[in-house]
Scaffold this motif. Structure first.
Motif, short mmCIF file in Angstrom:
data_model
loop_
_atom_site.label_atom_id
_atom_site.label_comp_id
_atom_site.label_asym_id
_atom_site.label_seq_id
_atom_site.Cartn_x
_atom_site.Cartn_y
_atom_site.Cartn_z
N GLU A 115 0.83 -1.20 0.00
CA GLU A 115 0.00 0.00 0.00
C GLU A 115 0.87 1.25 0.00
O GLU A 115 0.56 2.23 -0.68
CB GLU A 115 -0.95 -0.01 1.20
CG GLU A 115 -2.02 -1.07 1.09
CD GLU A 115 -2.83 -1.28 2.37
OE1 GLU A 115 -2.63 -0.53 3.35
OE2 GLU A 115 -3.66 -2.20 2.37
N LYS A 161 0.91 4.23 -2.81
CA LYS A 161 0.57 5.59 -2.37
C LYS A 161 1.76 6.54 -2.50
O LYS A 161 1.64 7.62 -3.08
CB LYS A 161 0.08 5.57 -0.93
CG LYS A 161 -0.35 6.92 -0.42
CD LYS A 161 -0.85 6.84 1.00
CE LYS A 161 -1.20 8.23 1.54
NZ LYS A 161 -1.56 8.20 2.93
N GLU A 177 2.74 7.12 -6.06
CA GLU A 177 1.61 7.54 -6.88
C GLU A 177 1.46 6.66 -8.13
O GLU A 177 1.36 7.16 -9.25
CB GLU A 177 1.74 9.01 -7.25
CG GLU A 177 1.77 9.92 -6.03
CD GLU A 177 1.98 11.39 -6.36
OE1 GLU A 177 2.07 11.74 -7.55
OE2 GLU A 177 2.05 12.18 -5.42
N GLU A 207 -0.73 5.03 -10.15
CA GLU A 207 -2.16 5.05 -10.42
C GLU A 207 -2.68 3.80 -11.11
O GLU A 207 -3.83 3.43 -10.94
CB GLU A 207 -2.52 6.29 -11.24
CG GLU A 207 -2.22 7.58 -10.50
CD GLU A 207 -2.43 8.80 -11.36
OE1 GLU A 207 -2.82 8.66 -12.53
OE2 GLU A 207 -2.20 9.91 -10.85
#
Length: 86
Positions: free
Chosen positions: A10, A14, A17, A19
């Protein structure tokens, strides 16, 4: 250890970034750099800062073992747990 691995996945998504990648798509044993997840040296720096903030572990640029520790989610989790003594 599975909880630490999930947290690392995670954090990777995050902090970097990413996506188009979900934490569940990251294979624990898959290389994080090069042909695996495809991260680069800038990603390594950003990830090390995020790992320090989240887990309290420090990575030194002079440490020859960094390449081994950042090899995969498995390797990062093992290193974090060894440092934390869990």
């Amino acid at each position: 250890m599975d909880n630490v691995k999930q947290q690392i996945k995670e954090l990777i998504v995050k902090a970097l970034e990413l996506e188009d990648i979900r934490p569940d798509n990251i294979v624990d044993s898959e290389p994080l750099f090069g042909e695996g997840l495809g991260l680069d040296s800038i990603d390594a720096l950003e990830l090390s800062v995020a790992l320090k903030k989240t887990f309290g572990v420090k990575f030194s640029a002079e440490n020859a073992d960094n390449k081994k520790h950042f090899a995969s989610v498995d390797a990062l989790a093992a290193h974090i747990q060894a440092i934390r003594g869990t």
